[in-house]
Design a protein around this motif. Sequence first.
Motif, PDB file in Angstrom:
ATOM      1  N   ALA A 321       0.856  -1.189   0.000  1.00  0.00           N
ATOM      2  CA  ALA A 321       0.000   0.000   0.000  1.00  0.00           C
ATOM      3  C   ALA A 321       0.889   1.235   0.000  1.00  0.00           C
ATOM      4  CB  ALA A 321      -0.917   0.004   1.214  1.00  0.00           C
ATOM      5  N   ALA A 322       0.902   1.937  -1.138  1.00  0.00           N
ATOM      6  CA  ALA A 322       1.755   3.121  -1.256  1.00  0.00           C
ATOM      7  C   ALA A 322       1.128   4.348  -0.618  1.00  0.00           C
ATOM      8  CB  ALA A 322       2.048   3.404  -2.724  1.00  0.00           C
ATOM      9  N   ASP A 323      -0.183   4.298  -0.370  1.00  0.00           N
ATOM     10  CA  ASP A 323      -0.896   5.486   0.111  1.00  0.00           C
ATOM     11  C   ASP A 323      -1.197   5.412   1.602  1.00  0.00           C
ATOM     12  OD1 ASP A 323      -2.655   3.415  -0.056  1.00  0.00           O
ATOM     13  OD2 ASP A 323      -4.292   4.539  -0.983  1.00  0.00           O
ATOM     14  N   GLY A 324      -0.468   4.594   2.331  1.00  0.00           N
ATOM     15  CA  GLY A 324      -0.766   4.420   3.752  1.00  0.00           C
ATOM     16  C   GLY A 324       0.059   5.338   4.637  1.00  0.00           C
ATOM     17  N   GLN A 325      -0.474   5.646   5.821  1.00  0.00           N
ATOM     18  CA  GLN A 325       0.282   6.386   6.821  1.00  0.00           C
ATOM     19  C   GLN A 325       0.105   5.699   8.178  1.00  0.00           C
ATOM     20  OE1 GLN A 325      -1.167  10.334   7.870  1.00  0.00           O
ATOM     21  NE2 GLN A 325      -3.106  10.018   6.763  1.00  0.00           N
ATOM     22  N   LEU A 467      -5.209   3.897   5.151  1.00  0.00           N
ATOM     23  CA  LEU A 467      -5.034   4.027   3.711  1.00  0.00           C
ATOM     24  C   LEU A 467      -6.105   4.941   3.152  1.00  0.00           C
ATOM     25  CD1 LEU A 467      -3.546   1.337   4.493  1.00  0.00           C
ATOM     26  CD2 LEU A 467      -4.122   0.518   2.207  1.00  0.00           C
ATOM     27  N   ALA A 469      -6.829   8.570   0.242  1.00  0.00           N
ATOM     28  CA  ALA A 469      -6.414   9.532  -0.767  1.00  0.00           C
ATOM     29  C   ALA A 469      -5.345  10.468  -0.222  1.00  0.00           C
ATOM     30  CB  ALA A 469      -7.635  10.335  -1.242  1.00  0.00           C
ATOM     31  N   THR A 470      -4.772  11.248  -1.120  1.00  0.00           N
ATOM     32  CA  THR A 470      -3.815  12.276  -0.720  1.00  0.00           C
ATOM     33  C   THR A 470      -4.537  13.338   0.100  1.00  0.00           C
ATOM     34  OG1 THR A 470      -2.580  11.918  -2.744  1.00  0.00           O
ATOM     35  CG2 THR A 470      -2.162  13.982  -1.567  1.00  0.00           C
TER      36      THR A 470
END
Length: 472
Positions: A321-325, A467, A469-470
């Motif tokens: 998952a590239a969009d995770g924080q 996860l 959106a920006t």
Amino acid sequence: MIFKLALAILLATTFATTAAADAFSLALHANGGSDTTLYRGEPLLVQALLILEQDEAATVALAGGQPWTRALSLTLLDGAGQAVPLEWATLGGAPASSLAFTPEATEISAVMGLAPPVLDALPPGDYRLEALFSTEESAAPGAWKGEVRAPRVALKLSAEQRPNSPPEQVYRHRLLARWHQLNDRHEAALTELDAALEQMPGDVQALSDKAEVLVEMNRGDEATAVLQQAVSLYRQQHPDATHPPRWLLRRVQELDTYSVAAAGTTNDAAPTAIAAPPAAVPPAATPPAATPPATAAAPLAQEQPAAGPRHWVGDAALPAAADGQWAVAARAGSQYGEADYSALRATGAPDVPGTDDHPNAWCPALRDSGSDWLELSFEQAAPATEVRVRQSFGPGAIVKVEAIEPDGQIHTWWEGVDPFGQDGFAEDAVWFGVQVPLTSYDVQKIRLTLDLGAHSRWKQIDAVQLLGATPR
């Protein structure tokens, strides 16, 4: 005194130091948590925790023998992001001038505070607390040189006094007692704790606090009687618990050591060795009940997850998952330890190997009775599609997942019985995931509710990832 060693710890010999600039991390607890509402007439006590993150020993020392806290700075930002001019007091005795960290002894803490009149003079509203520890310009020769920042801590300053319910008033009295204790006003601290116990005679934490104050007053026999009462009450209140929580056991151990420590001597020239396990300063107050804190907004209608809950056994099975924080702050209804096993251990990327009982994960104070909750904060509020929870020990107890907007609005993403299994056993860490359609609102926090009676094993959560959106 023995409990003030929570700030100065034990003395030992010098360790060799070759530490990278990023060898340390820094964490903050405000009034016992990492996301706190402040009320009128109460102090702000901030525990700053310096943590060794590398596998090699390191020494922190400032030039000229200055206390290590001289390299620590706190900044309070108002809602507009402007720094509020304040003078922070370092509390609890003189900090050490040299700190020796090892892979087995990795943490030390200091407490800094603001008096009630200082907070009362500030306008109500939302604030952020920042901390920087920097030895770039002040490190002694051969000592660690670098700087590290703590994740920001959200604070809300109320225009009102704390609610008048008994649990909330006990919280208030314990917080004021801690303030007096750290300022060497022990009689005033006892007065506050007696007021707390008048409100709730069976409050184990207030009794434990009282025992600590009595020890600092050299009244060891009275402290022993009070602490024995606390342990007895805990066992009555939690008949299914196999042993008292770690913070209470630590207090018993400290009291057992008191007579030996009082007769001993120290060598002030040696660097302070970081104790293992770390004897961090206890939180000034613990949330009065293991239920989520009240919010001004009512929960919104439940949103059915697009797919969930889902499970992945082992990290290799988890889709990328590239969009995770990862969470940057956390609080909980309870925690098994004040540093190890605390809510803060559920922040950041996973750091527990495989599946194991490990201090780098959050663990509730109780094993298999009642319920508990863990609330995670994320740096960037943004629309979201999924939350992933890494259960490093005792999976299968999550019964509710809620998303919280920056203004406090609550959305229930899922509620039910975790179908993973009934015995809490797994051969590897288990990821628990809940998906929803991309939300039309920004998500700032995730709150997890656990049924501790789901199985007989301890429940531990290593990391939580959001996860989506920006950020907008």
